[in-house]
Enzyme design. Structure first.
Site, mmCIF file in Angstrom:
data_model
loop_
_atom_site.group_PDB
_atom_site.id
_atom_site.type_symbol
_atom_site.label_atom_id
_atom_site.label_comp_id
_atom_site.label_asym_id
_atom_site.label_seq_id
_atom_site.Cartn_x
_atom_site.Cartn_y
_atom_site.Cartn_z
ATOM 1 N N SER A 85 0.809 -1.229 0.000
ATOM 2 C CA SER A 85 0.000 0.000 0.000
ATOM 3 C C SER A 85 0.834 1.266 0.000
ATOM 4 C CB SER A 85 -0.895 0.039 1.240
ATOM 5 O OG SER A 85 -1.733 -1.078 1.272
ATOM 6 N N THR A 187 -1.499 2.195 4.235
ATOM 7 C CA THR A 187 -0.935 3.550 4.254
ATOM 8 C C THR A 187 -0.273 3.881 5.583
ATOM 9 O OG1 THR A 187 -2.648 4.317 2.768
ATOM 10 C CG2 THR A 187 -1.691 5.974 4.215
ATOM 11 N N THR A 205 1.440 6.895 0.678
ATOM 12 C CA THR A 205 0.615 5.778 0.209
ATOM 13 C C THR A 205 0.724 5.587 -1.295
ATOM 14 O OG1 THR A 205 -1.637 4.870 0.288
ATOM 15 C CG2 THR A 205 -1.440 7.179 -0.257
ATOM 16 N N ARG A 215 -6.614 9.024 -9.955
ATOM 17 C CA ARG A 215 -7.298 9.177 -8.670
ATOM 18 C C ARG A 215 -6.302 9.589 -7.589
ATOM 19 N NH1 ARG A 215 -6.820 6.957 -3.293
ATOM 20 N NH2 ARG A 215 -8.863 6.963 -2.328
ATOM 21 N N VAL A 216 -6.683 10.580 -6.824
ATOM 22 C CA VAL A 216 -5.871 11.022 -5.690
ATOM 23 C C VAL A 216 -6.733 10.903 -4.443
ATOM 24 C CG1 VAL A 216 -4.787 13.054 -4.631
ATOM 25 C CG2 VAL A 216 -4.410 12.560 -7.061
ATOM 26 N N GLY A 217 -6.155 10.404 -3.384
ATOM 27 C CA GLY A 217 -6.923 10.208 -2.150
ATOM 28 C C GLY A 217 -6.686 11.321 -1.142
ATOM 29 N N ASP A 218 -6.887 10.976 0.101
ATOM 30 C CA ASP A 218 -6.734 11.945 1.190
ATOM 31 C C ASP A 218 -5.283 12.158 1.608
ATOM 32 O OD1 ASP A 218 -6.818 9.178 1.986
ATOM 33 O OD2 ASP A 218 -6.773 9.861 4.066
ATOM 34 N N THR A 238 -5.629 6.701 7.785
ATOM 35 C CA THR A 238 -5.556 5.657 6.775
ATOM 36 C C THR A 238 -6.978 5.206 6.470
ATOM 37 O OG1 THR A 238 -4.759 3.413 6.316
ATOM 38 C CG2 THR A 238 -5.306 3.894 8.593
ATOM 39 N N GLY A 239 -7.144 4.596 5.314
ATOM 40 C CA GLY A 239 -8.467 4.074 4.987
ATOM 41 C C GLY A 239 -9.028 4.681 3.723
ATOM 42 N N GLY A 241 -9.971 7.036 1.339
ATOM 43 C CA GLY A 241 -9.705 8.472 1.221
ATOM 44 C C GLY A 241 -10.930 9.301 0.894
HETATM 45 C C1 SD4 Z 1 -6.225 6.534 -0.001
HETATM 46 N N1 SD4 Z 1 -6.087 6.682 2.384
HETATM 47 O O1 SD4 Z 1 -5.609 6.717 -1.033
HETATM 48 C C2 SD4 Z 1 -5.437 6.175 1.219
HETATM 49 C C3 SD4 Z 1 -5.124 4.732 1.163
HETATM 50 C C4 SD4 Z 1 -5.367 3.936 2.352
HETATM 51 O O2 SD4 Z 1 -6.339 2.023 3.034
HETATM 52 O O3 SD4 Z 1 -5.180 4.322 3.471
HETATM 53 N N2 SD4 Z 1 -5.868 2.769 2.096
HETATM 54 O O4 SD4 Z 1 -7.445 6.593 0.070
#
Ligand code: SD4
Length: 331
Positions: A85, A187, A205, A215-218, A238-239, A241
């Site tokens: 990850s 992450t 991450t 795609r871009v996350g948090d 984490t998690g 986004g």
């Molecule tokens: C995201 N928060 O890109 C990150 C990735 C992550 O469990 O934490 N995945 O959304």
């Protein structure tokens, strides 16, 4: 559990909130073991990232700066091919590209970030260079890569055989569905306070496995995946986004600590916000947040069971299960 015992475990605010606001899921919430006492220096990270907290501790224990500590800590999973990850070995997007997001903040409130960055093993260090050597906070995609190369970072193939195989297997069905607690070492979000009371944070991450290209996350968004304010404390997450982005969870945690909340209460508040605003997505996904305040006290909480975190404090590197909002699934 009788109400007096619950009151003693949860404290005044917990007991108050539990009735009207559904602050806790059943009785599963507990303060983390050493939460009442803070101590410096301290470093905390999402998931069982004890190798990373150990690397950060080395810096902190030698009297170093929190910023250097979190950068050194995050380097560990970034370079680990078995961490699917983060960085090298990270699972690719739908088209087979490993694209990375990272951000960092120092004790002065400076911030740097990269998103949709390819081919660079240590995006956290590129984010730091953005912070220290450009007038900007965030660089993305090809621009971020060009900047990294101009700073001397080397182009690397980040797609390992394992990640390629997983992608090829995924392509058979091409079904997109984030999986709760996938691999359990996800992450890395890391925050630290050094012996001189300086606070810093970092997050890195490869994002959600098999995401859409671009795609871009948090994680690279200041205030979403991580936030640090030297006057108050810091948080990292984490998690999924998409639900963190829409609630700016880490900024929210720091603001709640500014208003006087213990870090544990602050992370519960932010997780509850996600669960209440986006109940369906929250119920089907994981978000976990860790936080520390200026006194070196910490908190950690997840939407779901299975979120754990590593903390190095008082010379001990330990991992703990965090409390969670939704009840654990039956075993
Ligand atoms: C995201 N928060 O890109 C990150 C990735 C992550 O469990 O934490 N995945 O959304």
């Amino acid at each position: 559990m009788n109400s007096r015992r619950r009151f003693l475990q949860q404290g005044f605010w917990g007991a108050l909130g539990a009735g009207s606001l559904r602050l806790f899921s059943r009785d599963e919430h507990l303060f983390p073991p050493q939460a009442p006492k803070g101590a410096l220096p301290v470093v905390i990270a999402t998931w069982d990232n004890r190798k990373a907290t150990a690397a950060a501790w080395e810096v902190l224990n030698a009297g170093g700066r929190a910023l250097d500590a979190v950068e050194a800590g995050v380097h560990i999973p970034e370079a680990d091919p078995n961490d699917t990850s983060v960085g090298y070995g990270g699972f690719p997007d739908r088209d087979g590209n490993v694209t990375l997001d990272a951000c960092i903040m120092d004790e002065f409130g400076n911030a740097g970030s990269v998103s949709f960055l390819q081919h660079i093993m240590h995006p956290i260090s590129v984010a730091r260079r953005v912070m220290e050597r450009t007038p900007h906070v965030m660089l993305a995609g090809d621009g971020a890569l060009e900047f990294a190369l101009s700073e001397g970072f080397k182009k690397t193939n980040l797609l390992t055989d394992t990640a390629r195989r997983a992608w090829e297997e995924w392509k058979v069905k091409s079904e997109y569905k984030p999986i709760i607690n996938f691999e359990r070492h996800d992450t890395i979000g890391m925050v630290a306070i050094d012996a001189q009371n300086r606070i810093a944070g970092a997050c890195s991450t490869s994002g959600l496995a098999f995401k859409m290209r671009g795609r871009v996350g948090d994680s690279p968004i200041i205030g979403a995946g991580m936030y640090a304010d030297n006057e108050v404390g810091a948080a990292a997450g984490t998690g999924l986004g998409e639900i963190v982005l829409r609630t700016l969870s880490c900024f929210l945690v720091v603001e709640e600590m500014r208003r006087g909340k213990h870090p544990q209460r602050a992370v519960e508040y932010a997780i509850r916000r996600i669960a209440q605003k986006y109940p369906k997505q929250a119920a089907e996904n994981q978000v976990g947040i860790v936080a520390i305040d200026k006194k070196g006290r910490h908190g950690a909480f997840g939407l779901q069971s299975g979120f754990n975190y590593a903390i190095y404090q008082n010379g001990q590197n330990q991992v703990f299960e965090a409390g969670h909002y939704f009840p654990a699934p039956p075993k």
